[in-house]
Design an enzyme around this catalytic site. Structure first.
Site, PDB file in Angstrom:
ATOM      1  N   ASP A   1       0.864  -1.174   0.000  1.00  0.00           N
ATOM      2  CA  ASP A   1       0.000   0.000   0.000  1.00  0.00           C
ATOM      3  C   ASP A   1       0.901   1.225   0.000  1.00  0.00           C
ATOM      4  O   ASP A   1       1.961   1.221   0.637  1.00  0.00           O
ATOM      5  CB  ASP A   1      -0.902   0.016   1.238  1.00  0.00           C
ATOM      6  CG  ASP A   1      -1.973  -1.058   1.201  1.00  0.00           C
ATOM      7  OD1 ASP A   1      -2.378  -1.460   0.089  1.00  0.00           O
ATOM      8  OD2 ASP A   1      -2.420  -1.481   2.283  1.00  0.00           O
TER       9      ASP A   1
ATOM     10  N   ASP B   1      -6.899  -1.653  -4.508  1.00  0.00           N
ATOM     11  CA  ASP B   1      -7.974  -1.317  -3.574  1.00  0.00           C
ATOM     12  C   ASP B   1      -8.942  -0.324  -4.209  1.00  0.00           C
ATOM     13  O   ASP B   1     -10.162  -0.445  -4.060  1.00  0.00           O
ATOM     14  CB  ASP B   1      -7.400  -0.712  -2.286  1.00  0.00           C
ATOM     15  CG  ASP B   1      -6.494  -1.658  -1.528  1.00  0.00           C
ATOM     16  OD1 ASP B   1      -6.661  -2.886  -1.665  1.00  0.00           O
ATOM     17  OD2 ASP B   1      -5.612  -1.169  -0.805  1.00  0.00           O
TER      18      ASP B   1
END
Length: 188
Positions: free
Chosen positions: A147, A161
């Site tokens: 991330d 995501d």
């Protein structure tokens, strides 16, 4: 009377698809190609961005994009959103695999372009995060998802995501509008 009706030719319903009450077959071609193209685009964009940020940003200070409002900062997330469930990496891997199987089953009856786009986003995002869980350290269904998009006061996330959230949001809208993946419209 339309020109087609005067000539004795059958006419199509005025909407893009027939309503469920009419019992007509779905209209238009199957949209598997669109689903796969959107999924490939989302997956490759996610994979490329992760390769770039790991090579350029990992073990470095965050890059400020918009002051303290948005930064790029590499984090390895073994859990779900907000780092919840880090001890359940295998469960999230199984869920991602189940989503992929479900999309494959739906794709057999897919005639709706909006559904193809939505499912393509979900598929590409699921593959993006599943790739991390399978192949990133420590590997074997327990890898940490990369991330790197870090807005202030929010969870750090990645492009996979984003694709999953956008695909899910689109599915909710399509469901509320009564459009099914096979192209039929329900007017409930």
């Amino acid at each position: 009377m339309t020109e087609a009706e005067q000539a004795g030719r059958p006419t199509e319903p005025t909407g893009a698809t027939a309503t469920a009450g009419e019992g007509s077959a779905p209209k238009g071609p199957r949209r598997i190609g669109t689903l796969l193209a959107v999924a490939a685009f989302a997956y490759l964009l996610d994979l490329g961005s992760k390769l770039l940020v790991v090579a350029q940003l990992e073990h470095h200070d965050p890059i400020r994009v918009f002051g303290s409002w948005l930064q790029f900062e590499v984090i390895r997330n073994r859990g779900a959103a907000f780092g919840i469930g880090e001890a359940m990496t295998i469960v999230f891997t199984v869920i991602a695999a189940a989503v992929i199987v479900a999309i494959a089953r739906i794709a057999r009856k897919l005639h709706s372009m909006p559904w193809a786009i939505a499912l393509g986003l979900l598929l590409g995002g699921a593959f993006g995060n599943l790739t991390d869980r399978l192949f990133r350290s420590p590997g074997g269904f327990q890898g940490g998802v990369v991330d790197f998009i870090a807005p202030a006061h929010f969870a750090v996330f990645n492009l996979a995501d984003s694709a999953i959230v956008c695909g899910g949001f689109l599915i909710v809208i399509l469901s509320f509008r009564g459009l099914d993946p096979d192209g039929t419209v329900h007017e409930d």
